[in-house]
Design an enzyme around this catalytic site. Structure first.
Site, mmCIF file in Angstrom:
data_model
loop_
_atom_site.group_PDB
_atom_site.id
_atom_site.type_symbol
_atom_site.label_atom_id
_atom_site.label_comp_id
_atom_site.label_asym_id
_atom_site.label_seq_id
_atom_site.Cartn_x
_atom_site.Cartn_y
_atom_site.Cartn_z
ATOM 1 N N ASP A 22 -33.898 53.289 -39.478
ATOM 2 C CA ASP A 22 -34.008 52.763 -40.843
ATOM 3 C C ASP A 22 -35.425 52.950 -41.386
ATOM 4 O OD1 ASP A 22 -33.241 51.430 -43.147
ATOM 5 O OD2 ASP A 22 -32.423 49.693 -42.095
ATOM 6 N N ASP A 29 -26.072 50.282 -48.745
ATOM 7 C CA ASP A 29 -25.880 48.895 -48.314
ATOM 8 C C ASP A 29 -24.752 48.232 -49.100
ATOM 9 O OD1 ASP A 29 -27.729 48.902 -46.325
ATOM 10 O OD2 ASP A 29 -29.356 48.036 -47.510
HETATM 11 C C1 GLA Z 1 -31.336 48.011 -44.278
HETATM 12 C C2 GLA Z 1 -30.086 48.745 -43.834
HETATM 13 C C3 GLA Z 1 -29.011 47.745 -43.477
HETATM 14 C C4 GLA Z 1 -29.509 46.845 -42.377
HETATM 15 C C5 GLA Z 1 -30.795 46.167 -42.799
HETATM 16 C C6 GLA Z 1 -31.407 45.394 -41.655
HETATM 17 O O1 GLA Z 1 -31.145 47.359 -45.472
HETATM 18 O O2 GLA Z 1 -29.646 49.617 -44.835
HETATM 19 O O3 GLA Z 1 -27.833 48.395 -43.088
HETATM 20 O O4 GLA Z 1 -29.707 47.595 -41.216
HETATM 21 O O5 GLA Z 1 -31.753 47.096 -43.269
HETATM 22 O O6 GLA Z 1 -32.569 44.752 -42.013
#
Ligand code: GLA
Length: 704
Positions: free
Chosen positions: A457, A525
């Site tokens: 990420d 997300d």
């Molecule tokens: C980002 C990712 C999510 C999750 C969060 C965790 O927003 O896109 O899928 O992993 O971080 O903090």
């Protein structure tokens, strides 16, 4: 159908280079001034008959976009320049002398040298036997020897390539825009007579724009019409400038970096740009997407033939509140549904009980995992699933041991306030010691915990980039991204079974370069299935379904509050690499049973979705349907979604133009047999149940 294999010829008498791909011809000529100028890109024809391109000096107020193969700041050229340089004596721009060419299999290189300064450029082209995609990049070299008394050359812009479309009176630009939770929205707008800039200034590819575009004459459809499209393989800041002139010519130039950056090219040094790939197809937007999907599968993704596993991810279920017992429980439920991979998301490390602390400290949080991660990994493996772990290796919280030990490792400026976003700072991976520390940490994590999958990420853009006192402060915008790529490549090489999922707060870093070292991307997300239909529609313009992660989460959706049936959520997520992301401990037994059935159904159509040919039948507004066809026509799956019913109307039949007219197809569920011609021309009744959030999966087998 390809009509001829790819080939490259260079006619020295005419100064004409011709790149022939199975269904298109690309041609350029070396102009009288030594600059390679564009001649043709499109349908197969003999380009020898085409006139020489105009020279920019033909009239004192030439308005026509110069069709340079790489637009250069030079003489009477006033359009967007893909190459802008300044020499140590203050002189700017380049004046080329053509040094020669080299053809090596599918690769063409044109060598250019500045007439007065030690600078050469190689314009590079690559074609492949089975594809109409042309890959292009530029290599710029400071040819003075390192010991010579010639200072660095300042590079203000170095694009990978400039592209030219034929005159398109009603030129239309297709591109992707959005934001966090709304990535990949397809916009199709008439192109103004102006310069249009698509860009990211964030150090990440961006949620708000993607380095892909398509041009057509305003009449192309999914099935028909000439489409010229290009995609830049770069995961940091980028810029593409499209220039439509009043005469109707459209050119565009693109590469890494955004405006205002400059790089210092030292004697003896070569700067190589990322690849900017282009494709002409006469088969509409759908044909363009299928040709790109083929390219991504054959030349980009590292393991295209492997099935993407059905994954379970704990983020929406447990947030930061993770511990061994809770995760083991979720893993058991996920395995019961048919999941093949269990991914432990954020919250497992350092002092990470929220987003304010812990990033950088990649050791398991003792209160949550008293014996480390190995017991959970073993439990997950014991359930027959692979084990995945979330990491955000480029980032650090100020409240972390890593930051306390190395406050100088982050992008920062001693005279500026540090911008914290999501309470975090960006590690400066252009520093070799930081790159090394990050790589070693990940290597240890993967090795010690039997990790099969990393979700990588990156939850914030760059700020305060460029070290005070550094001789080439903007180099970080290139070098950080290259370090990320290098670490991913090295991890894969050192751990051959390891798979990586690209993520940046959802789909903030999705591009052809990141997908060259990852297996799929976390699309957004936003897991609301209604919003996802539009997001997935945009994602699929360039990238195949196997690279598009799609989860089924809880209802009502945590972000949008919309309640939707489980079946609808599944059917939307089945259009990509299916995952589960809900709090399974709260799903009722009948929901778990239905979910297990739908996972099994997905596995039946997985070869078609992940490895077949995708045809967008309708959408993304109103009734939307996507058809996945086996390349050998043996099996087909059509996913149909209707978020809202309007006026109680029955949907029109869905025409399936990818089927063969002379063949017959059997629906294995009903046993009904259809004529291909009928399905192609009259269509198939999607036979949706009444009401909102209606959906269906229709399967067809070739029956002779
Ligand atoms: C980002 C990712 C999510 C999750 C969060 C965790 O927003 O896109 O899928 O992993 O971080 O903090």
């Amino acid at each position: 159908m390809p009509s001829a294999p790819s080939a490259i010829t260079f006619d020295a008498t005419l100064g004409l280079a011709v790149l022939r791909t199975p269904n298109s011809v690309y041609a350029l000529r070396i102009g009288a001034d030594g600059s390679p100028r564009h001649v043709h890109w499109g349908p197969v024809l003999d380009p020898r008959g085409l006139p020489h391109p105009h020279s920019p000096a033909d009239s004192s107020f030439e308005d026509e976009a110069a069709a340079d193969e790489l637009g250069v700041q030079s003489g009477a050229r006033f359009g967007p320049a893909g190459l802008q340089v300044r020499f140590p004596d203050g002189t700017s721009g380049a004046q080329w002398r053509f040094l020669g060419h080299r053809v090596d299999g599918g690769e063409l290189r044109l060598r250019l040298a500045d007439r007065g300064y030690p600078l050469t450029a190689e314009l590079c082209y690559r074609v492949h036997p089975d594809s109409d995609v042309i890959e292009r990049w530029t290599e710029l070299t400071h040819t003075a020897a390192p010991g010579d008394d010639f200072g660095p050359i300042t590079v203000h812009r170095l694009d990978s390539a400039s592209w030219t479309a034929p005159p398109l009176p009603d030129a239309r630009l297709s591109h992707l825009v959005g934001g966090w939770s709304s990535e990949f929205q397809l916009h199709r707008d008439r192109l103004p007579v102006a310069e249009t800039v698509l860009t990211s200034r964030r150090g990440l590819t961006g949620h708000h724009a993607s380095p892909w575009l398509a041009l057509d004459d305003g009449t192309a459809t999914e099935e028909r019409g000439d489409v010229w499209s290009t995609a830049l393989a770069w995961s940091g800041s980028w810029r593409i400038t499209v220039h439509r002139d009043p005469v109707g010519r459209t050119t565009w130039t693109g590469g890494f970096g955004h405006e205002g950056l400059s790089w210092s090219l030292r004697p003896g040094e070569t700067l190589r740009t990322p690849v900017f790939a282009g494709l002409h197809t006469p088969d509409g937007f759908g044909g363009a997407s299928r040709a790109w999907h083929h390219h991504v599968r054959t030349r980009v993704l590292p393991e295209p033939d492997r099935d993407r596993p059905v994954l379970y991810n704990s983020w929406e279920a447990t947030g930061f509140d993770v511990d061994q017992e809770g995760q083991c429980r979720l893993a058991g439920l996920a395995a019961g549904l048919g999941a093949e991979l269990f991914v432990l998301d954020d919250g497992w490390f350092g002092a990470r009980t929220g987003d304010h602390a812990g990033l950088g400290d990649w050791t398991p949080r003792p209160e949550a995992f008293p014996d480390g991660l190995r017991p959970l990994a073993d439990h997950v493996h014991g359930l027959g699933m692979a084990f995945g772990l979330w990491v955000e290796p480029e980032m650090v919280n100020a409240d972390s041991d890593l930051y306390r030990a190395h406050p100088d490792w982050v992008l920062h400026s001693p005279t500026r306030d540090a911008t914290e976003l999501r309470h975090q700072l960006v590690l400066d991976l252009s520093r070799p010691e930081v790159e090394d520390a990050v790589r070693t940490t990940l290597d240890r994590l993967v090795g010690e915990n039997a990790v099969d999958w990393l979700k990588w990420d990156a939850n914030r853009p760059f700020t305060e980039a460029g070290r005070a006192g550094h001789p080439d402060p903007d180099r970080v915008w290139i070098d950080h991204t290259r370090a990320v790529h290098r670490i991913m490549d090295r991890l894969r090489a050192d751990h051959p079974g390891l798979r990586i999922e690209a993520c940046a707060g959802g789909g903030g870093r999705v591009d052809l370069a990141v997908l060259a070292r990852t297996d799929q991307a976390w699309t957004s997300d936003n897991t609301d299935p209604v919003d996802r239909i539009a997001i997935q529609h945009g994602f699929g313009q360039l990238l195949p379904a196997q690279s598009m992660a799609a989860w089924v989460t809880d209802s009502p959706n945590g972000l949008t509050g919309r309640a939707t049936p489980l079946r609808f959520r599944f059917h939307v997520a089945m259009a990509g690499a299916l995952g589960l992301g809900g709090d399974l401990t709260r799903w009722r037994p009948e929901e778990l049973a239905e979910a297990a059935r739908l996972v099994a159904e997905y596995k039946r159509i997985r070869p078609l979705v992940q490895h077949g040919l995708q045809h967008r039948l309708t959408g993304p507004d109103g009734l939307t349907a996507v058809h996945y066809a086996a390349a050998d026509d043996s099996e087909h799956a059509v996913l149909v979604w209707r978020p809202t019913t309007r006026f109680g109307h029955r949907p029109a039949p869905l025409r399936l133009p990818a089927l063969h007219a002379a063949a017959r197809y059997r629906d294995p569920e009903t046993g009904r047999v259809y004529d291909g011609a009928l399905l192609r021309h009259c269509g198939l009744d999607p036979d949706l149940p009444p009401g909102d959030y209606a959906s269906r999966l229709i399967r067809l087998h070739r029956a002779g």
